[in-house]
Design a protein around this motif. Sequence first.
Motif, PDB file in Angstrom:
ATOM      1  N   ALA A  19       0.833  -1.205   0.000  1.00  0.00           N
ATOM      2  CA  ALA A  19       0.000   0.000   0.000  1.00  0.00           C
ATOM      3  C   ALA A  19       0.872   1.262   0.000  1.00  0.00           C
ATOM      4  O   ALA A  19       0.564   2.229  -0.705  1.00  0.00           O
ATOM      5  N   ALA A  20       1.950   1.242   0.761  1.00  0.00           N
ATOM      6  CA  ALA A  20       2.845   2.407   0.806  1.00  0.00           C
ATOM      7  C   ALA A  20       3.517   2.627  -0.548  1.00  0.00           C
ATOM      8  O   ALA A  20       3.666   3.769  -0.999  1.00  0.00           O
ATOM      9  N   GLN A  21       3.902   1.546  -1.198  1.00  0.00           N
ATOM     10  CA  GLN A  21       4.518   1.665  -2.515  1.00  0.00           C
ATOM     11  C   GLN A  21       3.523   2.222  -3.533  1.00  0.00           C
ATOM     12  O   GLN A  21       3.880   3.045  -4.373  1.00  0.00           O
ATOM     13  N   GLU A  22       2.269   1.774  -3.446  1.00  0.00           N
ATOM     14  CA  GLU A  22       1.246   2.280  -4.360  1.00  0.00           C
ATOM     15  C   GLU A  22       1.007   3.768  -4.132  1.00  0.00           C
ATOM     16  O   GLU A  22       0.840   4.536  -5.087  1.00  0.00           O
ATOM     17  N   ARG A  23       0.984   4.199  -2.851  1.00  0.00           N
ATOM     18  CA  ARG A  23       0.813   5.627  -2.551  1.00  0.00           C
ATOM     19  C   ARG A  23       1.994   6.440  -3.084  1.00  0.00           C
ATOM     20  O   ARG A  23       1.810   7.541  -3.604  1.00  0.00           O
ATOM     21  N   ALA A  24       3.189   5.900  -2.962  1.00  0.00           N
ATOM     22  CA  ALA A  24       4.371   6.611  -3.453  1.00  0.00           C
ATOM     23  C   ALA A  24       4.318   6.752  -4.976  1.00  0.00           C
ATOM     24  O   ALA A  24       4.615   7.823  -5.512  1.00  0.00           O
TER      25      ALA A  24
END
Length: 193
Positions: free
Chosen positions: A83-88
């Motif tokens: 999820a953090a990678q997708e937000r980035a």
Amino acid sequence: MPEENETEQVEQQTETETAPEATESQQEPFDEARAKKALSKKNSENENLRKRLKELEPLAKRAQELEDAQKSETERLGEQLTAAQERAVKAVRTAVASKVEALAAKDFADPEDAAGALDLASYADDDGLIDTDAIKADLVDLLKRKPHWARPDEGPRSPRPDRTQGSSGNGNRTSSDPGDIFAGLMQQALKGH
């Protein structure tokens, strides 16, 4: 019942494992006392093993629960990382789109058209840095391919006359003060009656 079957199977296995290979000439005569003693010893060993198994089963169950909890924790952390990678990636894509629109605002009638027509992912590297030179080059190329997207040439802007500004020359200027307007309406009403 299943324990009795297991006991019989274990006894049969241990007898076959411990029974010496005897040939017909070396067979010893059957000794009932010795057989009962050996059977009693094996039953006692089996009983001890069953007790030990019962003691260890809760520990094995707890170990399995901890392993499952650890696996769940790992899965949860993996999902958070994804999820953090997708937000980035989304943040970088938004930043690139904003940069494209800012650079296109000068030459395009609608800068969003330029952002929609270009491959925004190709302008950011793995660290999220934006290649503005490549954006500028692609915007020039895009205007060559789609000249109708260009901002119209307006030429020098000339002021448009506004008759409400300045003196009108006839002296009939009215005040825009609400108090003056109300006073004028009251005087007209009194004169009319």
